[in-house]
Enzyme design. Structure first.
Site, short mmCIF file in Angstrom:
data_model
loop_
_atom_site.label_atom_id
_atom_site.label_comp_id
_atom_site.label_asym_id
_atom_site.label_seq_id
_atom_site.Cartn_x
_atom_site.Cartn_y
_atom_site.Cartn_z
N ASP A 51 -10.78 26.34 21.68
CA ASP A 51 -11.51 25.43 22.58
C ASP A 51 -10.62 24.29 23.07
O ASP A 51 -11.12 23.29 23.59
CB ASP A 51 -12.71 24.82 21.84
N ASP A 103 -10.40 27.57 9.02
CA ASP A 103 -10.03 26.48 9.91
C ASP A 103 -8.52 26.45 10.08
O ASP A 103 -7.76 27.08 9.34
CB ASP A 103 -10.53 25.15 9.35
N ASP A 150 -6.13 24.42 9.41
CA ASP A 150 -5.22 23.90 8.39
C ASP A 150 -5.19 24.74 7.12
O ASP A 150 -4.61 24.32 6.12
CB ASP A 150 -5.60 22.46 8.05
N ASP A 198 -22.45 24.76 9.17
CA ASP A 198 -22.26 25.65 8.03
C ASP A 198 -23.37 25.47 6.98
O ASP A 198 -23.93 26.45 6.48
CB ASP A 198 -20.89 25.41 7.40
#
Length: 500
Positions: A80, A143, A145, A236
Site C-alpha cells: 500500500d 509484517d 519487520d 486482528d
C-alpha cells in the site's frame, strides 16, 4: 487505586492460570495428527507493507527460503506504499520470482506483487484484497519487520490437521533486543504478553487473539467470521473474537518462535502502543456486547472483559496522578496503621502485580538469567507510567468514536548497537504530548518534595517512578535523532536509547 487494583489482581490471575493449566502444555505444543508429506495443503503467505523499504528484502528472502514444497505455497507482497517503496518492492519481487545466481543462489519463487492505489481499510483492506486472489487453503501473515525461520510453516501447518482449529499463533522474539535500553524493556513487555497472557489464556481454554502477524489462519474461517473489517485499529483482535464466538478453536505455540524488530525510538514505540490501546477499546465496544450475550461460560466472558478493557487503566492513571498531591495534603496526619491497611494492599495489588508479572515471564523464558530482570523493573514500571498521556488520548478517542488512520510502526532493519538507522526517513512530527509529559514530571518533583518535607517517606519511591517515567518518555521524544545528527559514530553506544 481500587479500580486499578482489580486490573492488577487480574495479572496475578493470569500467572495462576498459566501454572494451574501447565499440564495442558503438551496438548497445545504438539499436533494431534499430521498431514502426509505428499498431501501437504496449499498455503498463501501474505506480507502487508506500507512505506517500509528498508526491511522488505530481508522479509522476502526469509519467506522464499521457507522449506515448504514450492508447489504448495505462494507469497503475496501486499503493498500500500505511497513512496519509493513501490519501485523497490516491485524490483525485489521480480528478482526473486525469476530466480538468480550468486553467493546466495535461489530458484524462481512463487511470489506475486499486488499494489493498491489507495489505502482503503488500511492493513485489513490489503489483507482482504489479497485474500480475493489467494489460492491457499491456509494463509500465513507476516509484517514487514519479521523474519520467519525456515521451518516455520512445517512447525505450524500440522496443527490444522485437527479439524476444529481455526488459527495458530506463534511467539514473537526480538532481533534487536540488545540494541538499547529501550528495546530491552520493550522485549520484556512483549514477553509478558506472549508468555503469560497468551500462555495463561490458551492453556485455560478462554478466548485469546491473533497478533496480526506470525500466525496462520484456515482461510474459510476468515470468511465465516465475517472477513477482515477495518472499523477498529486492531482488526486482528476483532476477527479473533468473531471467529471464536462461532466455535472455532485457536492454538498458541509458545515454543515456535518468529523473530521481529522492536521499535528503536520512543515516538515509534508510543505510536505502536497508542494504536494497540485505541484498537482494543474499539474492539471492546464492538465485540463485548456479543460476548456477554453469547452462550460462553462466565469465566470466558470475564476474561474477555478484562482483556478488552484493560487499557481503561490509562485514564485512571491520569486521575490518580492528579489526585496524589491533594490526597497527600488531606491525609498528612495519617499514621502507619492507616498506611498499612489502605496504601500497602493497594500498592501490592496495582503496582507490585506488574513487577511479578514480568519477572515470571522472564523466569519462564530464561531460567538461568531471569534475575537480571530486576535491573529493568523500575524502568519498565516508569515506562508504563510515561505512556499514560499518549495512551489516554488514544483510549478517549476510542470511547468517543474519533476515527484515525492506521499508523504503521516504522522499521529500519537495525539490530546491533552502533548500526546507523535511517530513522529520519519516516520520523513523525512532534506534537504537544512530550511537553505535557515533562510538565507532569515537574509536578511530581514538587510532590516528591512535599512527601519528604512531610516525612511521608513510604510514597517517595512510588512518586519517583512517576517523575522518571514522564521525563524519560518526554525527553526521549524531544531528543529524537539529536545524537545521529551530531555525526558521532558511537551514537547508539549510549547507555540510553536514542528516542524520538
Amino acid at each position: 487505586m481500587v479500580i486499578l487494583a482489580f486490573y492488577g489482581i487480574h495479572r496475578y490471575q493470569l500467572v495462576w492460570l498459566y501454572y494451574r493449566n501447565k499440564k495442558n502444555t503438551a496438548r497445545w505444543a504438539e499436533p494431534v495428527a499430521k498431514f502426509p508429506e505428499d498431501e501437504l495443503p496449499f498455503v498463501t503467505i501474505q506480507l502487508p507493507i506500507f512505506n517500509e523499504q528498508f526491511v522488505i528484502e530481508r522479509l522476502i528472502e526469509a519467506c522464499c527460503r521457507l522449506d515448504y514444497p514450492r508447489d504448495r505455497f505462494e507469497i503475496q507482497l501486499l503493498d500500500d506504499s505511497t513512496d519509493e517503496t513501490t519501485s523497490v518492492a516491485r524490483e525485489i519481487v521480480e528478482r526473486y520470482a525469476a530466480g538468480f545466481d550468486g553467493p546466495n543462489p535461489m530458484a524462481p519463487q512463487p511470489i506475486f506483487y499486488l499494489h493498491r492505489t489507495n489505502r482503503y481499510g488500511y492493513k485489513a483492506g490489503a489483507l482482504d484484497a489479497g485474500l480475493k486472489v489467494a489460492r491457499g487453503e491456509f494463509v500465513a501473515i507476516f509484517d514487514a519487520d519479521f523474519v520467519p525461520p525456515v521451518n516455520w510453516v512445517h512447525q505450524v501447518i500440522h496443527h490444522f490437521a485437527e479439524p476444529g482449529v481455526g488459527m495458530v499463533q506463534t511467539r514473537w522474539t526480538h532481533l534487536n533486543r540488545n540494541y538499547s535500553f529501550l528495546t530491552q524493556v520493550e522485549a520484556i513487555l512483549l514477553d509478558g504478553h506472549f508468555v503469560l497472557e497468551h500462555g495463561g489464556r490458551s492453556r485455560a481454554g478462554v478466548y485469546f487473539n491473533f497478533n496480526g502477524t506470525a500466525g496462520m489462519w484456515r482461510t474459510r474461517v476468515i470468511g465465516e467470521a465475517g472477513g477482515w473489517q477495518h472499523d477498529t485499529l486492531t482488526e486482528d483482535t476483532d476477527l479473533s473474537y468473531r471467529a471464536q464466538l462461532i466455535g472455532w478453536k485457536f492454538k498458541y505455540l509458545q515454543d515456535v518462535e518468529c523473530p521481529a524488530e522492536l521499535p528503536i525510538e520512543m515516538t515509534a514505540f508510543k505510536t505502536q502502543q497508542a494504536r494497540w490501546a485505541k484498537g482494543l477499546i474499539q474492539t471492546g465496544k464492538k465485540i463485548l456486547p456479543r460476548v456477554l450475550r453469547s452462550d460462553a461460560p462466565f469465566h470466558i466472558k470475564l476474561e474477555a472483559w478484562y482483556h478488552l478493557t484493560a487499557n481503561l487503566s490509562y485514564p485512571l492513571m491520569i486521575v490518580l496522578s492528579t489526585l496524589l498531591m491533594p490526597a497527600m495534603i488531606i491525609r498528612s496526619y495519617q499514621g502507619w496503621i492507616q498506611m498499612m491497611l489502605i496504601d500497602f494492599p493497594l500498592f501490592m495489588a496495582s503496582t507490585m502485580s506488574v513487577s511479578s508479572f514480568y519477572l515470571v515471564s522472564q523466569k519462564e523464558l530464561f531460567p538461568g538469567r531471569w534475575y537480571k530482570t530486576f535491573l529493568y523493573l523500575p524502568c519498565l514500571m516508569a515506562l508504563g507510567v510515561g505512556l499514560t498521556i499518549t495512551n489516554t488520548k488514544a483510549v478517549l478517542e476510542a470511547l468517543f468514536g474519533v476515527q484515525s488512520a492506521f499508523a504503521r510502526t516504522p522499521k529500519y532493519s537495525v539490530q546491533k548497537k552502533g548500526e546507523k538507522s535511517q530513522a529520519q526517513k519516516y520520523r513523525k512530527r512532534l506534537g504537544w504530548v512530550p511537553w505535557v509529559e515533562l510538565s507532569i514530571g515537574c509536578y511530581f518533583v514538587v510532590t516528591v518534595w512535599y512527601a519528604v518535607t512531610s516525612e511521608n517517606y513510604f510514597t517517595v519511591p512510588f512518586l519517583l517512578l512517576f517523575v522518571f517515567g514522564y521525563w524519560y518518555t518526554g525527553l526521549l521524544s524531544l531528543l529524537q535523532g539529536r545524537f545521529e545528527r551530531s555525526g558521532r559514530a558511537d551514537a547508539h553506544e549510549k547507555p540510553y536509547p536514542v528516542g524520538i
